[in-house]
Enzyme design. Structure first.
Site, PDB file in Angstrom:
ATOM      1  N   ASN A   9      33.928  79.396  -0.443  1.00 16.85           N
ATOM      2  CA  ASN A   9      33.153  78.289  -1.049  1.00 16.85           C
ATOM      3  C   ASN A   9      33.997  76.890  -1.387  1.00 16.85           C
ATOM      4  O   ASN A   9      35.198  77.023  -2.114  1.00 16.85           O
ATOM      5  CB  ASN A   9      32.921  78.876  -2.518  1.00 16.85           C
ATOM      6  CG  ASN A   9      32.149  77.807  -3.239  1.00 16.85           C
ATOM      7  OD1 ASN A   9      31.638  76.594  -2.768  1.00 16.85           O
ATOM      8  ND2 ASN A   9      32.027  78.144  -4.361  1.00 16.85           N
ATOM      9  N   LYS A  11      33.416  74.137  -2.000  1.00 18.95           N
ATOM     10  CA  LYS A  11      33.121  73.288  -3.440  1.00 18.95           C
ATOM     11  C   LYS A  11      33.226  71.787  -2.863  1.00 18.95           C
ATOM     12  O   LYS A  11      33.157  71.452  -1.784  1.00 18.95           O
ATOM     13  CB  LYS A  11      34.269  73.700  -4.469  1.00 18.95           C
ATOM     14  CG  LYS A  11      34.172  75.337  -4.926  1.00 18.95           C
ATOM     15  CD  LYS A  11      34.703  75.501  -6.320  1.00 18.95           C
ATOM     16  CE  LYS A  11      34.672  76.890  -6.436  1.00 18.95           C
ATOM     17  NZ  LYS A  11      35.035  77.204  -7.645  1.00 18.95           N
ATOM     18  N   HIS A  94      25.728  79.543  -8.494  1.00 18.45           N
ATOM     19  CA  HIS A  94      27.234  79.428  -8.681  1.00 18.45           C
ATOM     20  C   HIS A  94      27.358  79.199 -10.278  1.00 18.45           C
ATOM     21  O   HIS A  94      26.583  78.462 -10.711  1.00 18.45           O
ATOM     22  CB  HIS A  94      27.799  78.469  -7.868  1.00 18.45           C
ATOM     23  CG  HIS A  94      29.372  78.845  -8.023  1.00 18.45           C
ATOM     24  ND1 HIS A  94      30.049  78.077  -8.976  1.00 18.45           N
ATOM     25  CD2 HIS A  94      30.276  79.336  -7.173  1.00 18.45           C
ATOM     26  CE1 HIS A  94      31.408  78.603  -8.773  1.00 18.45           C
ATOM     27  NE2 HIS A  94      31.454  79.225  -7.702  1.00 18.45           N
ATOM     28  N   GLU A  96      29.244  77.222 -11.484  1.00 16.71           N
ATOM     29  CA  GLU A  96      29.562  75.877 -12.090  1.00 16.71           C
ATOM     30  C   GLU A  96      28.031  75.019 -11.789  1.00 16.71           C
ATOM     31  O   GLU A  96      27.924  74.146 -12.644  1.00 16.71           O
ATOM     32  CB  GLU A  96      30.252  75.206 -10.676  1.00 16.71           C
ATOM     33  CG  GLU A  96      32.019  75.526 -11.083  1.00 16.71           C
ATOM     34  CD  GLU A  96      32.804  75.792  -9.832  1.00 16.71           C
ATOM     35  OE1 GLU A  96      32.200  75.245  -8.617  1.00 16.71           O
ATOM     36  OE2 GLU A  96      33.765  76.503  -9.840  1.00 16.71           O
ATOM     37  N   GLU A 166      31.180  87.088 -10.133  1.00 11.67           N
ATOM     38  CA  GLU A 166      32.209  86.124 -10.390  1.00 11.67           C
ATOM     39  C   GLU A 166      32.264  86.091 -11.887  1.00 11.67           C
ATOM     40  O   GLU A 166      31.530  85.380 -12.608  1.00 11.67           O
ATOM     41  CB  GLU A 166      31.676  85.015  -9.683  1.00 11.67           C
ATOM     42  CG  GLU A 166      31.711  84.991  -8.264  1.00 11.67           C
ATOM     43  CD  GLU A 166      32.057  83.588  -7.538  1.00 11.67           C
ATOM     44  OE1 GLU A 166      32.913  83.536  -6.680  1.00 11.67           O
ATOM     45  OE2 GLU A 166      31.412  82.538  -7.868  1.00 11.67           O
ATOM     46  N   GLY A 172      39.280  79.887 -10.735  1.00 11.72           N
ATOM     47  CA  GLY A 172      39.871  78.968 -10.576  1.00 11.72           C
ATOM     48  C   GLY A 172      40.942  79.057 -11.716  1.00 11.72           C
ATOM     49  O   GLY A 172      41.715  77.970 -11.907  1.00 11.72           O
ATOM     50  N   SER A 211      39.500  84.024  -8.269  1.00  7.78           N
ATOM     51  CA  SER A 211      40.892  83.910  -8.002  1.00  7.78           C
ATOM     52  C   SER A 211      41.565  84.955  -7.111  1.00  7.78           C
ATOM     53  O   SER A 211      42.623  85.599  -7.044  1.00  7.78           O
ATOM     54  CB  SER A 211      41.649  83.948  -9.290  1.00  7.78           C
ATOM     55  OG  SER A 211      41.504  82.958 -10.124  1.00  7.78           O
TER      56      SER A 211
HETATM   57  P1  PGA Z   1      38.342  80.657  -6.891  1.00 10.60           P
HETATM   58  O1  PGA Z   1      36.663  80.386  -6.988  1.00 10.60           O
HETATM   59  O2  PGA Z   1      38.389  81.619  -5.783  1.00 10.60           O
HETATM   60  O3  PGA Z   1      38.880  79.449  -6.654  1.00 10.60           O
HETATM   61  O4  PGA Z   1      38.624  81.282  -8.405  1.00 10.60           O
HETATM   62  C1  PGA Z   1      35.740  81.443  -6.614  1.00 10.60           C
HETATM   63  C2  PGA Z   1      34.440  80.850  -6.793  1.00 10.60           C
HETATM   64  O5  PGA Z   1      34.129  79.893  -7.586  1.00 10.60           O
HETATM   65  O6  PGA Z   1      33.449  80.912  -6.047  1.00 10.60           O
END
Ligand code: PGA
Length: 249
Positions: A9, A11, A94, A96, A166, A172, A211
């Protein structure tokens, strides 16, 4: 046997030239493994990405999809458009999107249905925030997010879908769920689907995200109910992402 899947992803990162460079490096670094692999670049780079990925085993996905099929929805992108430019997957729900853009469980369920009606495979993201985990509500929250989709599309729809667990506190942050924490929630999700249809629950892939790095991927992917990963930050580095794909293979 569930084939492992690793999806990147991206982003809201990158440029047009950077997208091309990253895809070229990625194709050069891709291991010959058993795992399936996909990338989800920003909308405006999907057409370029589809051209660069043609003939490769790497599948294309979008990061979001409109819940409506077409019409006066300024700024939105439909599932048919995504399919038209070569997408196979789309993320829906997601964290976010849920947290920053107010996407409700109900809207996420409609996006899931819209994606499938255009022959896209939705990757349904679910997960709890830290306060929910700390108050022992992880199963309740993840169960609610899953049930909202099951209510709209039914369990049969999960034969053509992927789930991504997740934990929001791991996205992140550099803080990963332990393999045991991931396995616990993955087993919970599979059990919830099994209560409705054991065949489908046995075949649906449940990815872990939050992460994941080359250094911790193998241990997480080694859990019995973890079928791969949804990778944010580490998917922006070709070597790191390829190593994660290799860990899944
Ligand atoms: P990350 O994000 O691997 O940077 O923690 C995962 C995601 O948001 O799908």
């Amino acid at each position: 046997m569930r084939r492992k899947l690793v999806a990147g992803n991206w982003k809201m990162h990158g440029t047009r030239s950077g997208t091309a460079e990253l895809i070229e490096s990625l194709l050069g670094a891709m291991p010959d493994g058993q795992a399936e692999c996909a990338i989800c670049p920003p909308f405006v780079y999907l057409t370029d990405a589809a051209r660069l990925l043609r003939g490769s085993p790497v599948l294309l996905g979008a990061q979001d999809v409109c819940a409506e099929a077409q019409g006066a929805y300024t700024g939105e992108i439909s599932g048919a458009m995504l399919r038209d430019v070569g997408c196979h997957f789309t993320l829906v729900g997601h964290s976010e999107r849920r947290a920053l853009y107010g996407e409700s469980d109900e809207l996420v369920a409609r996006k899931f249905a819209a994606a499938q009606s255009q022959q896209l495979v939705p990757i349904l993201c679910v997960g709890e925030v830290l306060a929910e985990r700390e108050s022992g509500r992880t199963h309740e929250v993840v169960g609610r997010q899953l049930d909202a989709v099951l209510q709209v599309v039914g369990v049969a729809a999960f034969a053509r879908a992927v789930v991504a667990y997740e934990p929001v506190w791991a996205i992140g942050t550099g803080r990963t769920a332990t393999p045991e924490q991931a396995q616990d929630v993955h087993a919970f999700i599979r059990g919830r689907l099994a209560a409705r249809d054991a065949n489908i629950s046995g075949s649906v892939r449940i990815l872990y995200g939050g992460s994941v790095k080359a250094g911790n991927a193998a241990e997480i992917f080694g859990q019995p109910d973890v079928d791969g990963g949804l990778i944010g930050g580490a998917s922006l580095k070709a070597d790191e992402f390829a190593a994660i794909v290799a860990a899944a293979g």
